[in-house]
Each structure stands twice: as C-alpha cells, then as structure tokens.
Design a protein around this motif. Structure first.
Motif, mmCIF file in Angstrom:
data_model
loop_
_atom_site.group_PDB
_atom_site.id
_atom_site.type_symbol
_atom_site.label_atom_id
_atom_site.label_comp_id
_atom_site.label_asym_id
_atom_site.label_seq_id
_atom_site.Cartn_x
_atom_site.Cartn_y
_atom_site.Cartn_z
ATOM 1 N N GLU A 197 46.915 6.016 -25.737
ATOM 2 C CA GLU A 197 45.847 5.134 -26.266
ATOM 3 C C GLU A 197 45.275 4.647 -25.083
ATOM 4 N N PRO A 198 43.763 4.591 -25.254
ATOM 5 C CA PRO A 198 43.106 3.602 -23.912
ATOM 6 C C PRO A 198 43.086 2.386 -24.175
ATOM 7 N N ALA A 199 43.025 1.595 -23.004
ATOM 8 C CA ALA A 199 42.715 0.309 -23.081
ATOM 9 C C ALA A 199 41.486 -0.113 -23.211
ATOM 10 N N PRO A 200 41.060 -1.441 -23.469
ATOM 11 C CA PRO A 200 39.576 -1.791 -23.546
ATOM 12 C C PRO A 200 39.032 -1.556 -22.236
ATOM 13 N N TYR A 201 37.792 -1.529 -22.176
ATOM 14 C CA TYR A 201 37.066 -1.241 -21.066
ATOM 15 C C TYR A 201 36.341 -2.491 -20.821
ATOM 16 N N GLN A 202 36.380 -2.805 -19.465
ATOM 17 C CA GLN A 202 35.448 -3.920 -18.935
ATOM 18 C C GLN A 202 34.452 -3.646 -18.069
ATOM 19 N N ILE A 203 33.426 -4.014 -18.269
ATOM 20 C CA ILE A 203 31.950 -3.617 -17.550
ATOM 21 C C ILE A 203 32.381 -4.047 -16.089
ATOM 22 N N PRO A 204 32.157 -3.324 -15.217
ATOM 23 C CA PRO A 204 32.515 -3.964 -13.517
ATOM 24 C C PRO A 204 31.869 -5.168 -13.345
ATOM 25 N N THR A 205 32.722 -6.207 -12.961
ATOM 26 C CA THR A 205 32.168 -7.557 -12.762
ATOM 27 C C THR A 205 31.589 -7.748 -11.342
ATOM 28 N N ASP A 206 31.772 -6.808 -10.556
ATOM 29 C CA ASP A 206 31.116 -7.206 -9.211
ATOM 30 C C ASP A 206 29.848 -6.696 -8.939
ATOM 31 N N GLY A 207 29.198 -5.985 -9.980
ATOM 32 C CA GLY A 207 27.889 -5.656 -9.699
ATOM 33 C C GLY A 207 26.779 -6.310 -10.338
ATOM 34 N N ALA A 208 25.766 -5.745 -10.472
ATOM 35 C CA ALA A 208 24.275 -6.397 -11.046
ATOM 36 C C ALA A 208 24.718 -6.804 -12.575
ATOM 37 N N CYS A 209 25.235 -5.888 -13.281
ATOM 38 C CA CYS A 209 25.501 -5.966 -14.733
ATOM 39 C C CYS A 209 26.773 -6.892 -14.812
ATOM 40 N N TYR A 246 11.044 -15.587 -12.301
ATOM 41 C CA TYR A 246 10.632 -14.459 -11.987
ATOM 42 C C TYR A 246 11.367 -13.837 -10.843
ATOM 43 N N ASP A 247 11.324 -14.407 -10.005
ATOM 44 C CA ASP A 247 12.078 -13.872 -8.479
ATOM 45 C C ASP A 247 13.644 -13.527 -8.982
ATOM 46 N N ALA A 248 14.082 -14.178 -9.714
ATOM 47 C CA ALA A 248 15.695 -14.009 -9.844
ATOM 48 C C ALA A 248 15.795 -12.717 -10.529
ATOM 49 N N LEU A 249 14.705 -12.207 -11.534
ATOM 50 C CA LEU A 249 14.664 -11.436 -12.293
ATOM 51 C C LEU A 249 14.308 -10.036 -11.192
ATOM 52 N N LYS A 250 13.463 -10.498 -10.371
ATOM 53 C CA LYS A 250 13.073 -9.251 -9.441
ATOM 54 C C LYS A 250 14.447 -9.075 -8.556
ATOM 55 N N SER A 251 14.948 -9.849 -8.088
ATOM 56 C CA SER A 251 16.126 -9.583 -7.116
ATOM 57 C C SER A 251 17.110 -9.037 -8.030
ATOM 58 N N TRP A 252 17.271 -9.269 -8.974
ATOM 59 C CA TRP A 252 18.251 -8.806 -9.931
ATOM 60 C C TRP A 252 18.039 -7.298 -10.377
ATOM 61 N N LEU A 253 16.910 -6.607 -10.651
ATOM 62 C CA LEU A 253 16.380 -5.489 -10.776
ATOM 63 C C LEU A 253 16.552 -4.742 -9.707
ATOM 64 N N ILE A 254 16.237 -5.195 -8.263
ATOM 65 C CA ILE A 254 16.447 -4.480 -7.054
ATOM 66 C C ILE A 254 18.005 -4.307 -7.158
ATOM 67 N N GLN A 255 19.065 -5.259 -7.329
ATOM 68 C CA GLN A 255 20.399 -4.918 -7.170
ATOM 69 C C GLN A 255 20.791 -3.925 -8.328
ATOM 70 N N VAL A 256 20.357 -3.737 -9.318
ATOM 71 C CA VAL A 256 20.745 -2.868 -10.308
ATOM 72 C C VAL A 256 20.665 -1.540 -9.736
ATOM 73 N N GLY A 257 19.512 -1.387 -8.938
ATOM 74 C CA GLY A 257 19.173 -0.138 -8.519
ATOM 75 C C GLY A 257 20.292 0.387 -7.363
ATOM 76 N N GLU A 258 20.286 -0.961 -6.355
ATOM 77 C CA GLU A 258 21.046 -0.740 -5.291
ATOM 78 C C GLU A 258 22.711 -0.509 -5.652
ATOM 79 N N ASP A 259 23.076 -0.818 -6.708
ATOM 80 C CA ASP A 259 24.429 -0.769 -7.318
ATOM 81 C C ASP A 259 24.384 0.540 -8.223
#
Ligand code: DHB
Ligand code: FE
Length: 284
Positions: free
Chosen positions: A195-207, A63-76
């Motif tokens: 032609e575009p390249a594949p797209y990578q979700i940023p690896t350094d944030g909450a996602c 639960y605490d891991a989820l809470k801190s992750w959700l906070i980070q999603v917002g911060e990022d």
C-alpha cells in the motif's frame, strides 16, 4: 522512512523528469489545434483573467508576484505538476462524461510507458523488504455487457511507503512499483504489491510556494494509478484510494470519486490486506 530517498528528492529534479516524460508521451500529437479553437479558448481565458483583475483591483505588486511565480514554475519544470493538480480533473470529467463503464480520473505527471509485462498473477517489481502493508489487488476486466475481456492489460504504478515514485525520485530501482499485468483468458488478474503512502506535492518548488502562500495543504490521498485496456475497447485511466485514508476527502488534485474508494479486508492467506475491484470497459 527509507533514508536513501527522503533528503535528496527535490521539486526541480522531479519536475524535470515529469517534463521529459510528458514530452516523450503519446498525447503530443494533439499539439495541432484548429486556429478558430485557439482563438476562442485563449480569448476566453484572457477575458476571464481581465475580469478577475478588474473585480479584485489587482495591484502591480500582485502582478509582479504572479510574473515571478510563473517564471519559477518554468525554471522548476513544474508545469506538468501544476496542470495535473489543478486543471486535469476537469479535462478528464469532460473527456469521459459519456462513458458507461468504470470511472476514470486524472493520470497525473508520473506515468511511464512500457513498464515490465507480468503474468496475470504477479508481484510488482519492488526492493527486497519493500516497506508497506502487503496488498493483493484482484479483479476481472469485462465489457459493459459483462463479457470477460481475455488478455486485457492492467498497468499499475504507485508511490512507495514514503510517497515517492520510481523515475521521479532518486535512488529507486527504475521500475519499482510499476508493471503491466496481462489478464488471463477470463479477464482475471491478481496483483501483489504494497500500500502506498499519501503523496505530498514537493514543498520546495514553485507549486509548494503557491500552496504555502495561499494557506492550502499539499497532500493527495494514498492512491494506486491504473490504465486498463483491451483490444476493441476504450482505455481507461484511473486511480483507486483507500477508505478512511488521510486526505481522501480533501485531495489537493480533486481527483477522488466515490466509486474509486477501495475498502480492503485482512488478507485471507497470509499478511496484509486484499481487495477485489472489477473494471468495465466501453467499446471503442
Ligand atoms: C501529482 C502527483 C500525483 O501522484 C498525482 O497522482 C497527480 C498529480 C502532481 O504532483 O501533480
Ligand atoms: Fe499519483
């Protein structure tokens, strides 16, 4: 790789830009939702979460891991990214279930309104020597009866050959690889791009953190984004992919449909590849 962009692109910067874009966008008018519907939807969402907690005996540490992750999603500033990767595809499915014309798919977080208007045959704004295989994307816009839609507009935006979007990664010209093409009197268009390249979700944030924690991959297949509209017709928001491309079969955003996969052929005149794709718009 274009050395100017790769090192400095950060999750927090692209997240902040995506958040700002969303706030300025047309869909904000839907913020006024009926009280009964809010009650129903939020209650059902919370009940589903309660059920998961009981069935899996979720611990306080989790639960605490989820809470801190959700906070980070917002911060990022990664809420637009999170929602568009993991929820939007179902919203799009429901929104467009009764359409007869071309298939749509998710918009994603990187659309910008009012890109430069271009003639029916045009090259998207790009840097001198823009890297990537040249692509001619051509076709016709019609209604469901096959009648040409004169003056339809085709907005296209896509990543560069490093997987970066202008206005969401540093050091790219404002409108790089973004344009609004106005079709000719017979609904035809010819768009020259790369032609575009594949797209990578940023690896350094909450996602990125979630993806790593769950052991998933962070990739979307290479894709072209499009919005096609014509007076009196429903606007379509879609994406097109490339046959045989990496991650076409395992898009993290679940936004690939069989009808959206292009199979470009070697260009008839000149270098690169070309492909024809026609859009069919439902009446408004
Ligand atoms: C995301 C990025 C995209 O380019 C896209 O098309 C859909 C989603 C994202 O990072 O959320
Ligand atoms: Fe995209």
């Amino acid at each position: 790789m274009t050395d100017t962009t790769i090192e400095q692109a950060t999750a927090a910067a692209s997240g902040a830009a995506a958040t700002e874009q969303f706030r300025s966008k047309q869909r904000m008018e839907t913020a006024d939702v009926d009280i009964k519907r809010v009650d129903t939807l939020v209650t059902e969402l919370l009940t589903a979460a309660h059920d998961i907690i009981r069935r899996h005996k979720v611990t306080y540490a989790e639960y605490d891991a989820l809470k801190s992750w959700l906070i980070q999603v917002g911060e990022d500033g990664e809420w637009p990214l999170f929602l568009d990767v993991w929820l939007e595809h179902v919203v799009e499915e429901v929104a467009n279930e009764n359409r007869e014309g071309s298939k749509g798919t998710i918009e994603g977080p990187y659309y910008v309104v009012d890109s430069p208007r271009l003639a029916a045959e045009a090259t998207l704004p790009m840097r001198d020597g823009e890297e990537g295989t040249p692509l001619l994307f051509q076709g016709q816009v019609t209604d469901v009866d096959g009648s040409p839609l004169a003056g339809a507009t085709i907005e296209m935006w896509h990543a560069d050959s490093d997987g970066f979007y202008s206005q969401f990664a540093p050091n790219l010209p404002e409108w790089n690889l973004r344009g609004t093409v106005v079709a000719d009197d017979t609904g035809h268009f010819w768009i020259h791009t790369i032609e575009p390249a594949p797209y990578q979700i940023p690896t350094d944030g909450a996602c990125g953190k979630l993806i790593a924690a769950a052991g998933w991959h962070a990739w979307r297949p290479a894709h072209l984004h499009l919005k096609v509209m014509a007076p009196g017709h429903q606007r379509i928001t879609t994406q097109l992919y490339f046959k045989g491309g990496e991650h076409v079969a395992d898009d993290i955003a679940s936004a690939v449909k069989p009808e959206l996969i292009l199979a470009p052929a070697p260009a008839v005149n000149g270098t690169g590849r070309e492909v024809t794709y026609d859009f069919v718009l439902d009446k408004a």
